[in-house]
Design an enzyme around this catalytic site. Sequence first.
Site, PDB file in Angstrom:
ATOM      1  N   CYS A 226       0.882  -1.186   0.000  1.00  0.00           N
ATOM      2  CA  CYS A 226       0.000   0.000   0.000  1.00  0.00           C
ATOM      3  C   CYS A 226       0.910   1.223   0.000  1.00  0.00           C
ATOM      4  O   CYS A 226       1.075   1.900   1.019  1.00  0.00           O
ATOM      5  CB  CYS A 226      -0.910   0.003   1.222  1.00  0.00           C
ATOM      6  SG  CYS A 226      -1.822  -1.535   1.464  1.00  0.00           S
ATOM      7  N   ALA A 227       1.519   1.497  -1.156  1.00  0.00           N
ATOM      8  CA  ALA A 227       2.643   2.438  -1.203  1.00  0.00           C
ATOM      9  C   ALA A 227       2.249   3.897  -0.997  1.00  0.00           C
ATOM     10  O   ALA A 227       3.051   4.691  -0.514  1.00  0.00           O
ATOM     11  CB  ALA A 227       3.374   2.290  -2.544  1.00  0.00           C
ATOM     12  N   GLY A 230       4.579   7.038  -1.297  1.00  0.00           N
ATOM     13  CA  GLY A 230       5.869   6.379  -1.434  1.00  0.00           C
ATOM     14  C   GLY A 230       6.977   6.722  -0.464  1.00  0.00           C
ATOM     15  O   GLY A 230       8.137   6.415  -0.737  1.00  0.00           O
ATOM     16  N   GLY A 231       6.664   7.306   0.697  1.00  0.00           N
ATOM     17  CA  GLY A 231       7.718   7.621   1.657  1.00  0.00           C
ATOM     18  C   GLY A 231       8.516   6.392   2.068  1.00  0.00           C
ATOM     19  O   GLY A 231       9.757   6.398   2.063  1.00  0.00           O
ATOM     20  N   LYS A 232       7.806   5.306   2.384  1.00  0.00           N
ATOM     21  CA  LYS A 232       8.489   4.072   2.804  1.00  0.00           C
ATOM     22  C   LYS A 232       9.117   3.369   1.605  1.00  0.00           C
ATOM     23  O   LYS A 232      10.160   2.728   1.730  1.00  0.00           O
ATOM     24  CB  LYS A 232       7.518   3.159   3.546  1.00  0.00           C
ATOM     25  CG  LYS A 232       6.993   3.768   4.838  1.00  0.00           C
ATOM     26  CD  LYS A 232       6.000   2.846   5.531  1.00  0.00           C
ATOM     27  CE  LYS A 232       5.251   3.602   6.613  1.00  0.00           C
ATOM     28  NZ  LYS A 232       4.322   4.607   6.063  1.00  0.00           N
ATOM     29  N   ASP A 250      -0.517   0.318  -5.287  1.00  0.00           N
ATOM     30  CA  ASP A 250      -1.548   1.120  -4.627  1.00  0.00           C
ATOM     31  C   ASP A 250      -2.794   1.141  -5.508  1.00  0.00           C
ATOM     32  O   ASP A 250      -2.696   1.042  -6.731  1.00  0.00           O
ATOM     33  CB  ASP A 250      -1.077   2.553  -4.357  1.00  0.00           C
ATOM     34  CG  ASP A 250      -1.837   3.182  -3.185  1.00  0.00           C
ATOM     35  OD1 ASP A 250      -1.379   3.024  -2.037  1.00  0.00           O
ATOM     36  OD2 ASP A 250      -2.904   3.777  -3.419  1.00  0.00           O
ATOM     37  N   ASP A 297       1.583  -1.456   4.747  1.00  0.00           N
ATOM     38  CA  ASP A 297       1.250  -0.262   5.537  1.00  0.00           C
ATOM     39  C   ASP A 297      -0.229  -0.008   5.261  1.00  0.00           C
ATOM     40  O   ASP A 297      -0.587   0.729   4.355  1.00  0.00           O
ATOM     41  CB  ASP A 297       2.126   0.914   5.099  1.00  0.00           C
ATOM     42  CG  ASP A 297       1.847   2.180   5.896  1.00  0.00           C
ATOM     43  OD1 ASP A 297       1.190   2.079   6.944  1.00  0.00           O
ATOM     44  OD2 ASP A 297       2.259   3.266   5.447  1.00  0.00           O
ATOM     45  N   CYS A 350      -0.767   3.434  11.107  1.00  0.00           N
ATOM     46  CA  CYS A 350      -0.537   4.633  11.922  1.00  0.00           C
ATOM     47  C   CYS A 350      -1.791   4.871  12.762  1.00  0.00           C
ATOM     48  O   CYS A 350      -2.279   5.993  12.897  1.00  0.00           O
ATOM     49  CB  CYS A 350      -0.172   5.849  11.071  1.00  0.00           C
ATOM     50  SG  CYS A 350      -1.329   6.206   9.740  1.00  0.00           S
TER      51      CYS A 350
END
Length: 413
Positions: A226-227, A230-232, A250, A297, A350
């Site tokens: 679940c990009a 794209g931070g991760k 995504d 994520d 989160c």
Amino acid sequence: MHPNALLDSCATLLKQVLKFEHPADMVVSRHFREQRLGPRERATVAETIYGVLRKKNLYTYLAQHGSGPTERRLAILGFAADRDFLLGALTDQEKDWLSRCDQVKPDDLMEPHRHNLPAWLVEPLKAQLGADFWPLVESLNASAGLDLRVNTLKDKRADIQKELAKAGIKAVATPYSPWGLRLAGKPALNKLDAFTRGAIEVQDEGSQLLALLVDAKRGEMVVDFCAGAGGKTLALGASMRNTGRLYAFDTSGHRLDALKPRLARSGLSNVHPVAIAHERDERIKRLAGKIDRVLVDAPCSGLGTLRRNPDLKWRHNPQAIEELTAKQTAILQSAARLLKPGGRLVYATCSILREENEAISAANKEFTVLETGPLLTHLGVEAAETLCRGPYLRLWPYLHQTDGFFAAVWQKA
């Protein structure tokens, strides 16, 4: 700008935001596109809006005792600029009312006006945290700092720290993530050479730790399930030293489009963004049993990010959480099928709710649970055991100065 005009701008925007039809950041951005405000005015308006969202229960209660339009009274209470500047916009009646509000002591308030949470969220958090409920509330009602991740493919953290110092920006190493820097204040970064050349990205330290747990290695096949923007993904690509193959899945092509300029800056060429229809998409099935590591994520309530997105607590309800947990379970099951024997699966949110975290993790029986504490210690994270509850990573704003995060790690037999 005259204080009255600025206050009017806050009140007008609050009327739109408090409908809760769209995320607050979208409504605020649209307002700024339509209104010509300078950087300082924009900062004041935005902080006023977020201040009211953080303390909506309290400010609504205090506003009942004033006169005039409700949104104006809320804007006065949350006004994020100098008090003398604000007083220049108020009538004598409003000044008198504000003076009486100032005299209200927190200890005299009822609980809802102190915690500023919707009723449905209070009991689950109290049951989970006990005496730590109030420290959590206090941290969630404060604004968040600004963390950066250094792109280790291009630069060293100590070098970037010195470079920022030369630009007048004070940064300290994050206490847990080996990639992170924490800034004092919120300076503009997009004109800095370090930013334009892809040496830094804005990313909360907690989010960096989630990517670290994947421990993606050179030459591997890795999926960020679940990009989003794209931070991760970028952190995983750097971990892989730009080798192997990293799929960024995504369901939102729009979010993946936001990844493209970041990807260009990063210098990564091993990332393959793929828009999928749903978690059972044929493009996912073709990779079943072939992947070394998967990060999920998961789409979640985002309640761990209330310092940044205080509107989320007012926009969610128990039914929304129920729908999310069904989606999280389905996504986790689909992602698990991608792994080859011995592969690693990281499930993260989160959120701070057990329903989205431990409860979802308990349903994954086919894999061996790996304890996150020893994994992080092995990866060079200091005091890693203080970040964990049982086998899981559990980050809290009041304990770790990160957003609220959860992660579980499994290995396929």
